[in-house]
Scaffold this active site. Structure first.
Site, short mmCIF file in Angstrom:
data_model
loop_
_atom_site.label_atom_id
_atom_site.label_comp_id
_atom_site.label_asym_id
_atom_site.label_seq_id
_atom_site.Cartn_x
_atom_site.Cartn_y
_atom_site.Cartn_z
N LYS A 24 0.85 -1.21 0.00
CA LYS A 24 0.00 0.00 0.00
C LYS A 24 0.88 1.25 0.00
CE LYS A 24 0.91 1.26 4.47
NZ LYS A 24 1.84 2.32 4.76
N ASP B 7 -2.49 -1.66 10.49
CA ASP B 7 -2.77 -1.65 9.05
C ASP B 7 -3.41 -2.95 8.55
OD1 ASP B 7 -1.73 0.85 8.81
OD2 ASP B 7 0.19 0.22 7.91
P1 ATP Z 1 4.20 -0.69 8.68
O1 ATP Z 1 4.12 0.59 7.95
O2 ATP Z 1 3.00 -1.62 8.51
O3 ATP Z 1 4.67 -0.62 10.11
P2 ATP Z 1 6.38 -1.29 6.93
O4 ATP Z 1 5.75 -1.42 5.62
O5 ATP Z 1 7.18 -0.04 7.15
O6 ATP Z 1 5.35 -1.52 8.07
P3 ATP Z 1 7.10 -4.06 7.06
O7 ATP Z 1 7.72 -4.47 5.77
O8 ATP Z 1 5.72 -4.48 7.31
O9 ATP Z 1 7.29 -2.51 7.21
O10 ATP Z 1 8.08 -4.55 8.24
C1 ATP Z 1 8.01 -4.04 9.54
C2 ATP Z 1 8.81 -4.95 10.50
O11 ATP Z 1 8.11 -6.18 10.64
C3 ATP Z 1 10.20 -5.27 10.03
O12 ATP Z 1 11.08 -4.95 11.07
C4 ATP Z 1 10.21 -6.77 9.78
O13 ATP Z 1 11.39 -7.38 10.22
C5 ATP Z 1 9.01 -7.29 10.56
N1 ATP Z 1 8.28 -8.37 9.86
C6 ATP Z 1 7.73 -9.43 10.42
N2 ATP Z 1 7.12 -10.19 9.52
C7 ATP Z 1 7.27 -9.61 8.33
C8 ATP Z 1 6.86 -9.94 7.00
N3 ATP Z 1 6.17 -11.04 6.73
N4 ATP Z 1 7.18 -9.09 6.02
C9 ATP Z 1 7.88 -7.96 6.30
N5 ATP Z 1 8.30 -7.63 7.53
C10 ATP Z 1 8.01 -8.44 8.54
#
Ligand code: ATP
Length: 301
Positions: A18, A143
């Protein structure tokens, strides 16, 4: 390496990324979370999950971008939560093809968690309603409910979990540029609170969002550049520490993006382009300038 059993029993789901077309932080809540307003849009950069039944337990493996392969992974947490809630005995193998950059502001982990809840519900007979799955998802992350819902664009309030469906983005194309490092969501919110000279518990009044996403985008060229509606408040935290985020925004704007902002807690920057040709030109320039984590995407219909 996990090997699937009978293919008739397997469920394959795409878990989309997203972007946040805007993100306003209203204030910090007593529980430490922040109240916000945001317009969230799913795009066609996706992880892919493949699940199939096994005799017992939860087995999990991933390929692609590096994610934790232990109990901190949202895939594993979502599966645990589903089985605990339903009382169904555990028995699934899950393969994750991780294409979405991690800790990038693109919601990849939340989307994976939502996809696992949806897929397990399908695999085990569809007993849970969409609302129940969204409530379960909220326990995994603010989210997650957005990714449970079938619609692609939503106006989000509360901690991001109170959703109103908004009409789709239509023909626009979106270039995503990830500068190749990660930003923790927790760090971004905490740093943002420090940038505020006012009471961090009340940062901004609520305001009315435009009725449809396309109305919002049509209005953009009329706004002065600094108007609050076009902003991602978290840029105030991230750009001073990572100037490349500001540089990417400037390049995308120069290439003809109607709107260019950091998504979520960053550091991924998106540019919304009015047509395919300008999007391709922006995509190619960003590939040359900012390396290989550049994506040409479309909003999901
Ligand atoms: P958000 O904005 O939802 O907090 P983001 O998009 O910035 O998240 P994500 O890629 O969702 O970031 O990752 C956030 C944290 O979650 C990372 O530190 C990662 O190590 C952990 N994590 C746990 N499971 C997953 C997964 N399946 N995919 C990505 N990250 C994951």
């Amino acid at each position: 390496m996990l090997s699937p059993g009978d293919q008739r029993d397997e469920v394959i789901l795409d878990a989309p990324a997203k972007i946040n077309l805007f993100l306003k932080i209203l204030g910090r809540r007593p529980d430490g979370y922040h109240d916000l307003q945001s317009l969230m849009v799913k795009v066609d950069l996706s992880d892919r999950l493949r699940l199939w039944p096994i005799d017992s337990g939860i087995q999990f493996e991933f390929k692609g971008n590096e994610v934790p392969d232990d109990s901190s992974n949202l895939v594993w947490k979502a599966a645990k939560l589903f089985y605990r809630h339903t009382g169904i005995p555990e028995g699934v193998a899950i393969q994750l093809e991780k294409n979405i950059p991690v800790a990038a502001g693109l919601g990849g982990g939340s989307s994976d968690g939502a996809a696992v809840l949806l897929a397990l519900n399908q695999l085990h007979g569809g007993g849970l309603s969409e609302n129940t799955l969204a409530d379960l998802g909220k326990r995994l992350g603010a989210d997650v409910p957005f990714f449970i819902r079938p619609y692609s664009v939503a106006y989000a309030q509360g901690v991001g979990d109170r959703l109103t469906q908004v009409s789709g983005l239509g023909h626009y194309e979106i270039v995503l540029v990830n500068p190749g490092f990660s930003v923790s969501t927790k760090w971004a919110f905490e740093t943002f609170a420090l940038t505020s000279k006012v009471n961090p518990y009340i940062l901004a009044p609520e305001w009315d969002y435009p009725a449809s996403t396309s109305t919002y985008l049509r209005e953009i060229p009329k706004f002065p550049v600094d108007v609050a509606v076009m902003a991602n408040d978290l840029e105030k935290a991230t750009i001073p520490h990572h100037s490349v985020v500001g540089e990417i925004k400037a390049v995308l704007q120069k290439c003809g993006a109607l709107l260019s902002l950091m998504s979520g807690s960053g550091p991924t920057v998106f540019g919304v382009f009015p047509d395919h040709d300008r999007a391709v030109a922006g995509f190619e320039i960003c590939c040359r300038n900012f390396g290989k984590m550049v994506y040409l995407t479309k909003p999901l219909p």
